[in-house]
Design an enzyme around this catalytic site. Structure first.
Site, PDB file in Angstrom:
ATOM      1  N   ARG A 132      82.709  45.568  51.789  1.00 34.97           N
ATOM      2  CA  ARG A 132      82.826  45.049  53.161  1.00 34.97           C
ATOM      3  C   ARG A 132      84.229  45.293  53.713  1.00 34.97           C
ATOM      4  O   ARG A 132      84.398  45.675  54.861  1.00 34.97           O
ATOM      5  CB  ARG A 132      82.506  43.544  53.177  1.00 34.97           C
ATOM      6  CG  ARG A 132      81.042  43.171  53.377  1.00 34.97           C
ATOM      7  CD  ARG A 132      80.100  43.777  52.372  1.00 34.97           C
ATOM      8  NE  ARG A 132      78.741  43.254  52.492  1.00 34.97           N
ATOM      9  CZ  ARG A 132      78.216  42.377  51.640  1.00 34.97           C
ATOM     10  NH1 ARG A 132      78.924  41.916  50.609  1.00 34.97           N
ATOM     11  NH2 ARG A 132      76.968  41.960  51.809  1.00 34.97           N
ATOM     12  N   ASP A 161      77.828  48.986  49.842  1.00 29.30           N
ATOM     13  CA  ASP A 161      77.025  48.059  50.638  1.00 29.30           C
ATOM     14  C   ASP A 161      76.756  48.703  51.993  1.00 29.30           C
ATOM     15  O   ASP A 161      77.099  49.869  52.213  1.00 29.30           O
ATOM     16  CB  ASP A 161      77.738  46.711  50.796  1.00 29.30           C
ATOM     17  CG  ASP A 161      76.749  45.544  50.812  1.00 29.30           C
ATOM     18  OD1 ASP A 161      75.974  45.443  51.784  1.00 29.30           O
ATOM     19  OD2 ASP A 161      76.736  44.762  49.853  1.00 29.30           O
ATOM     20  N   HIS A 234      70.816  46.996  50.946  1.00 30.46           N
ATOM     21  CA  HIS A 234      72.264  47.078  51.162  1.00 30.46           C
ATOM     22  C   HIS A 234      72.744  48.525  51.014  1.00 30.46           C
ATOM     23  O   HIS A 234      73.756  48.799  50.353  1.00 30.46           O
ATOM     24  CB  HIS A 234      73.008  46.161  50.191  1.00 30.46           C
ATOM     25  CG  HIS A 234      72.880  44.707  50.527  1.00 30.46           C
ATOM     26  ND1 HIS A 234      73.515  44.136  51.612  1.00 30.46           N
ATOM     27  CD2 HIS A 234      72.179  43.704  49.933  1.00 30.46           C
ATOM     28  CE1 HIS A 234      73.224  42.843  51.674  1.00 30.46           C
ATOM     29  NE2 HIS A 234      72.401  42.562  50.666  1.00 30.46           N
ATOM     30  N   ASP A 297      69.317  42.838  45.584  1.00 29.67           N
ATOM     31  CA  ASP A 297      69.103  41.644  46.401  1.00 29.67           C
ATOM     32  C   ASP A 297      68.820  42.005  47.856  1.00 29.67           C
ATOM     33  O   ASP A 297      69.152  43.094  48.321  1.00 29.67           O
ATOM     34  CB  ASP A 297      70.330  40.737  46.329  1.00 29.67           C
ATOM     35  CG  ASP A 297      71.584  41.405  46.873  1.00 29.67           C
ATOM     36  OD1 ASP A 297      71.840  42.558  46.453  1.00 29.67           O
ATOM     37  OD2 ASP A 297      72.291  40.803  47.697  1.00 29.67           O
ATOM     38  N   GLU A 298      68.219  41.075  48.570  1.00 30.12           N
ATOM     39  CA  GLU A 298      68.033  41.141  50.017  1.00 30.12           C
ATOM     40  C   GLU A 298      67.527  42.504  50.485  1.00 30.12           C
ATOM     41  O   GLU A 298      68.164  43.164  51.310  1.00 30.12           O
ATOM     42  CB  GLU A 298      69.351  40.782  50.726  1.00 30.12           C
ATOM     43  CG  GLU A 298      69.807  39.361  50.418  1.00 30.12           C
ATOM     44  CD  GLU A 298      71.136  39.005  51.054  1.00 30.12           C
ATOM     45  OE1 GLU A 298      71.357  37.813  51.315  1.00 30.12           O
ATOM     46  OE2 GLU A 298      71.960  39.914  51.283  1.00 30.12           O
TER      47      GLU A 298
END
Length: 367
Positions: A132, A161, A234, A297-298
């Protein structure tokens, strides 16, 4: 009583602990201004670093520390234990010992004490997200030093990401040429509307030589660097570089805001699995860690639901739904890593649709 560290104090080491002695000398020099001698013979007013394989009950990281008026002795079954004993010596000295400049008039005393110390947890680590917000190599070195001071032994490095790809992959140069840079960054929380951006390009990446330096620097401090390469979600930064790996074909930009991104790798595309294996081959050459983190994840399933390739994969593999498709994807990567003698670790969403047999789960708890 107390042990007094003076310019005449010596560090006693043998061939097995000489490297540790040089590290301790460096640790103590900045604040004290002393350049302590490293010697191989016992002497008074000295810090003794010893290995004793018979102390196997202490494990690889435990140590025994004795401080008397005349000597400090650190003895352990393994070098890591001696290293952690050195950290305790620093903790027992006045807090100024951690300063980077010489402290004038400092009195460097350690109270007489006897300590036997073993870690409660085998995995003691911190997670650092450089995807990030890119952080330069020098910051990573400082971070590793802080981990070492606190006797932590694992650095979980989040390298990719939606907002950036931070590690050079020679077979896929666009990952850093394109994926390492975003045009601007959201200011404030993702829930705060309307969105406001800073209008400044942000980015950066680590060359493979940078990574080798980071891994070696950590190794010298008994820290394992665990890389995280996110998949199948991601992945917006990677898809900005190689949009053909998505379900829709793009085009995409590296994400500038936060939150969960709908664009993910196409699980029905054989080229995606090969891409992941190619990337991981280079990652494995850089990181000797037993564990390789793949995120997991996600991962929204909205693109998979409308993708002919993903739906065909579900049918051919006899899968029940898109959750089992994610599990199928993770199992392909797990099998590849096992073949390479490594172990897959992912966030707890890799449980969805069934867990790969060799996988390890990191369960994230938000308090």
């Amino acid at each position: 009583g107390t042990f007094l560290l003076t310019p005449k104090t010596q560090i006693v080491a043998d061939d097995q602990t000489e490297g540790l002695a040089e590290q301790l000398k460096e640790m103590l020099s900045s604040a004290t201004g002393y350049s302590l001698k490293v010697v191989d013979k016992s002497t008074d007013n000295a810090i003794h670093l010893k290995l004793n394989p018979a102390l196997k009950d202490l494990g690889k990281e435990g140590y025994h520390l004795t401080v008397s008026d005349d000597n400090v002795t650190i003895v352990a079954a393994g070098q890591a234990g001696v290293f952690y004993g050195m950290q305790t010596v620093r903790q027992l000295l006045p807090a100024d010992i951690y300063k980077q400049e010489t402290v004038k008039g400092g009195k460097w005393q350690i109270r007489c004490v006897e300590i036997e110390d073993t870690p409660r947890f085998q995995w003691r680590g911190m997670h650092l997200d450089v995807a990030r917000h890119f952080m330069p190599k020098e910051f990573i070195f400082k971070y590793i030093d802080l981990l070492a001071i606190h006797k932590l032994n694992s650095l979980h490095l989040h390298l990719t990401d939606d907002q950036g790809w931070r590690v050079e992959i020679k077979k896929y140069p666009k990952l850093t040429e394109v994926g390492a840079w975003r045009k601007e960054t959201l200011v404030g929380h993702a829930a705060k509307l309307p969105y406001k951006f800073d209008g400044k390009q942000h980015g950066g990446f680590y060359t493979q030589e940078d990574i080798r330096e980071i891994v070696e620097y950590a190794k010298q401090r008994y820290i394992t660097v665990v890389p995280e390469i996110e998949m199948p979600g991601h992945s917006r930064a990677a898809l900005a570089a190689y949009p053909e790996l998505s379900c829709t074909g793009g085009p995409f930009e590296v994400r500038t805001a936060w939150g969960v991104e709908p664009e993910v790798y196409c699980a029905g595309n054989n080229n995606v699995i090969q891409f992941q294996k190619d990337v991981l081959k280079e990652i494995l050459e850089l990181f000797p860690s037993e564990y390789i983190h793949i995120g997991g994840d996600e991962c929204p399933k909205i693109r998979w639901q409308a993708c002919p390739k993903c739906q065909a994969r579900i049918k051919v593999e006899g899968l029940k739904d898109e959750h089992e498709l994610q599990s199928w994807f993770i199992k392909q990567i797990d099998a590849f890593l096992v073949e390479q003698g490594r172990r897959l670790v992912g966030w707890d969403e890799i449980l969805e649709g069934g867990l790969a047999s060799g996988a390890t789960v990191m369960s994230l708890s938000l308090i």
